[in-house]
Design a protein around this motif. Structure first.
Motif, PDB file in Angstrom:
ATOM      1  N   TYR A 292     -22.450 -68.418   8.055  1.00 49.75           N
ATOM      2  CA  TYR A 292     -23.636 -68.131   7.127  1.00 49.75           C
ATOM      3  C   TYR A 292     -23.660 -66.686   6.559  1.00 49.75           C
ATOM      4  N   TYR A 293     -24.353 -66.594   5.706  1.00 47.52           N
ATOM      5  CA  TYR A 293     -24.371 -65.039   4.988  1.00 47.52           C
ATOM      6  C   TYR A 293     -25.731 -64.488   5.432  1.00 47.52           C
ATOM      7  N   GLN A 309     -24.635 -69.614   2.020  1.00 45.57           N
ATOM      8  CA  GLN A 309     -23.339 -69.451   1.310  1.00 45.57           C
ATOM      9  C   GLN A 309     -22.323 -68.639   1.925  1.00 45.57           C
ATOM     10  N   LYS A 310     -20.965 -69.110   1.795  1.00 42.18           N
ATOM     11  CA  LYS A 310     -19.999 -68.473   2.673  1.00 42.18           C
ATOM     12  C   LYS A 310     -19.132 -67.554   1.758  1.00 42.18           C
ATOM     13  N   LEU A 311     -19.160 -66.051   2.367  1.00 39.36           N
ATOM     14  CA  LEU A 311     -18.586 -65.096   1.445  1.00 39.36           C
ATOM     15  C   LEU A 311     -17.247 -64.546   2.084  1.00 39.36           C
ATOM     16  N   TYR A 344     -10.497 -71.873   8.917  1.00 37.26           N
ATOM     17  CA  TYR A 344     -11.534 -72.017   7.678  1.00 37.26           C
ATOM     18  C   TYR A 344     -11.107 -71.236   6.597  1.00 37.26           C
ATOM     19  N   THR A 345     -10.989 -70.014   6.788  1.00 32.58           N
ATOM     20  CA  THR A 345     -10.785 -68.766   5.844  1.00 32.58           C
ATOM     21  C   THR A 345      -9.593 -69.241   4.885  1.00 32.58           C
ATOM     22  N   TRP A 346      -8.353 -69.472   5.718  1.00 30.70           N
ATOM     23  CA  TRP A 346      -7.254 -69.484   4.713  1.00 30.70           C
ATOM     24  C   TRP A 346      -7.265 -70.793   3.916  1.00 30.70           C
ATOM     25  N   ARG A 363     -22.467 -73.595   0.704  1.00 30.48           N
ATOM     26  CA  ARG A 363     -22.369 -73.902   1.908  1.00 30.48           C
ATOM     27  C   ARG A 363     -21.087 -75.111   2.287  1.00 30.48           C
ATOM     28  N   ARG A 364     -20.884 -75.667   1.530  1.00 29.99           N
ATOM     29  CA  ARG A 364     -19.914 -76.861   1.784  1.00 29.99           C
ATOM     30  C   ARG A 364     -18.446 -76.243   1.659  1.00 29.99           C
TER      31      ARG A 364
END
Lengths: 400, 400
Positions: A292-293, A309-311, A344-346, A363-364
């Motif tokens: 989470y942000y 949101q995912k930053l 998750y990130t890549w 979020r998704r």
């Protein structure tokens, strides 16, 4: 993920040198007026020409750092020089404070309303001075650093909206940025000044903003270090806290090289690692994955509408922190978390089609804003994290 | 939706009087220090006690208006008085400007950094003066109104971060709020002053901020009225534009009663209706339903990360605008849009369990922040829209 350390080093190196940096070289250079375009759509097309000083300075920093650390490529130094010339001419007001934004041609748009423009100017011109040998760049860097030190007690100056005396809050951002900035400028500062500033930032970050019971970094505390039960006082910014922890580990490594206080530094690394893992437990989205942000320490609704949101930078700084913590401690829980955040990130942020990374997912994990750069995302967190992760995994490989 | 006008009038009346107003009466009163708690969770429990001046004033306005317009209930006047006494004591600085926020006990927290606190104070104390007959309240209202008029050219005063001269933008918010505020204060203002101000706001809103080709309301334009190709200059806030349009329709009705310029007013109503429908076409989310919060007129990524969220006030102000436009024009497209927005709004925002409405939904219409009140949502848009829609449908029923 079942990569070897060597595979990971190669992954980051290739992404940095063959994808990310070429994207900015191709799309961001303002050949007509100098400086950089940072508002780039998914394909790299410019959609806004305003020049935001944080991002201008950060791009100077990135290209100068590559030149200093990776390879003496003339084309990289040229990109850095294009920004440095523009900013040295237009970036400051008559008192030497750094504006927040300029028009494409360099006219001032937004006043120097906080000290972060000055922070990034000090970082940028320090690296650029090292790359170019310019004495003027060195002076610009030191002058910006002095601005930061001078203004750190009241970073917003006359733009501060808080009524004096009722509720004085101080921000993690200030010691945190001073920590990173002073490390960056070590070659320009006297040893005693550097040691004093670093010791003070460590004591502020780990002694004042860290809540020892929860193991969480708070964004704002009262001037006496106590918690304040209000929106700002309850705010947790997980990415910020985790980024601050790798700054702490970097300081521990640096002072370890310079002094003989090995035990104290091992202690700092251990503590910073614990905080990273605590924040991850607190801020990981169990349902959709990612961090989470913004969060409220007491579990109340945060004020920030973008809280879930995912930053990009949150996840990249976390990868840096975990790779560094794993190399320094060898802890298995760091490695497990690294792999989870890596997957998750890549799988969410890189744009396979047009290169570089998306910055803002909902979020998704779906793309929320189809941009590669804007007012806050530029040529900085992606390349810096890639460079640092490359270095971490190269060291891990060599240690084997 | 297959309601009759009478059913709709009853729906809004009952929701207002049996659900929304009791929720605030039960949960928001600070019996100890005066004023109101506005940070209420889904069940109505207080999670933060800071007092935000916009919301304090807006709640005074709501309870005073109910007392003035619906019924002389002592309990409503008492609620309004509890806020008015608190704010008349603590709300202003020594120059008479209204702070942005106070602690629970009334100590100033945030300086008077813009004119909107003063706007809502003028509205609140005008209605409260009418309800209570208090001469002091009348004076407070007129003094706040003078602040707004005096500061309208530079609403942020010394907190304005724009560098003077490079790019002067003016905001729709200023003439828009002056339009509503002046209508609210008609009983306190001299006829000539009122007519002058209203004529000026209509000419600013419809002549300067409305783009006649696109039929969209822009949030910011240059001081000469031209568009500026930057984030602020491209910003469309659909809810704001639609709310401004029912202010215009309200002015048209008011001046129609006072003067004999019927044709000119019919023209204004027609134009405002067209703009509402244009904005709806532009801002309706075809995939998930509902209206976006922020958009970029050129289709670029907006700066606001919360751009795709669905907010309570946007949808409620749209229902008011459509009900009013339909009553005034009888246009079938207004009625079709009313029904579409009604279905979305009433099926997504009301909380069947604990009463009142959620404020913040994500793009898919799921609850994003489980609160009934916070720093920006208080006892205002929900009850005001319910009162106005009730009145519109009562008139439509009576016209049949």
């Amino acid at each position: 993920m079942t990569f070897s350390y060597r595979d990971l080093a190669t992954l980051y190196r290739n992404a940095l040198l063959n994808n990310v940096i070429p994207f900015w070289q191709k799309n961001s250079i303002d050949a007509q007026y100098g400086g950089y375009f940072t508002c780039l759509d998914a394909e790299g097309k410019v959609y806004d020409t305003d020049k935001f000083i944080w991002l201008q300075n950060r791009q100077i920093w990135t290209f100068s750092t590559l030149y200093n650390q990776v390879e003496k490529r003339d084309s990289w130094l040229e990109v850095a020089a294009g920004g440095a010339d523009f900013l040295s001419r237009y970036g400051r007001d008559t008192d030497g404070n750094w504006f927040f934004s300029l028009t494409r041609r360099g006219q001032p748009l937004t006043q120097p309303y906080n000290i972060f423009s000055d922070c990034f100017a000090a970082m940028a011109f320090s690296q650029y001075a090292m790359a170019s040998g310019s004495e003027e760049a060195k002076e610009i860097s030191l002058q910006a650093y002095d601005n930061v030190l001078r203004r750190q007690q009241n970073p917003k100056g006359k733009y501060n909206k808080a009524y004096p005396g009722t509720r004085s809050l101080k921000s993690l951002a200030v010691p945190m940025i001073l920590a990173n900035l002073s490390l960056e400028m070590d070659w320009l500062l006297a040893d005693t000044q550097l040691e004093q500033v670093l010791a003070k930032t460590v004591s502020e970050v780990m002694g004042t903003f860290l809540d020892p019971e929860q193991g969480l970094m708070y964004e704002h505390v009262a001037s006496d270090g106590s918690h304040v039960d209000c929106y700002e006082g309850r705010l947790i910014n997980p990415g910020h806290g985790i980024e601050a922890m790798w700054f702490m580990m970097a300081i521990a490594q640096k002072t370890n090289q310079r002094t003989s206080q090995g035990q104290q530094d091992a202690q700092l690394i251990h503590q910073a690692t614990e905080v990273v893992l605590n924040i991850l437990d607190f801020a990981w989205d169990e349902q959709y994955g990612g961090l989470y942000y913004f969060m409220d320490a007491a579990g109340h609704p945060p004020q920030q509408l973008e809280w879930d949101q995912k930053l990009w930078w949150v996840h990249l700084e976390t990868l840096v922190a975990l790779a560094m913590a794993y190399r320094l401690t060898g802890r298995e829980d760091c490695w497990r978390w690294y792999q989870k955040v890596h997957d998750y990130t890549w799988s969410h942020f890189p744009d396979q089609q047009s290169g570089e990374w998306y910055g803002y997912l909902n979020r998704r994990g779906e793309v929320l804003l189809p941009l590669k750069g804007g007012k806050w995302k530029g040529c900085f967190h992606v390349p810096r994290a890639m460079y640092l992760c490359w270095q971490e995994f190269e060291q891990l490989h060599n240690q084997q």
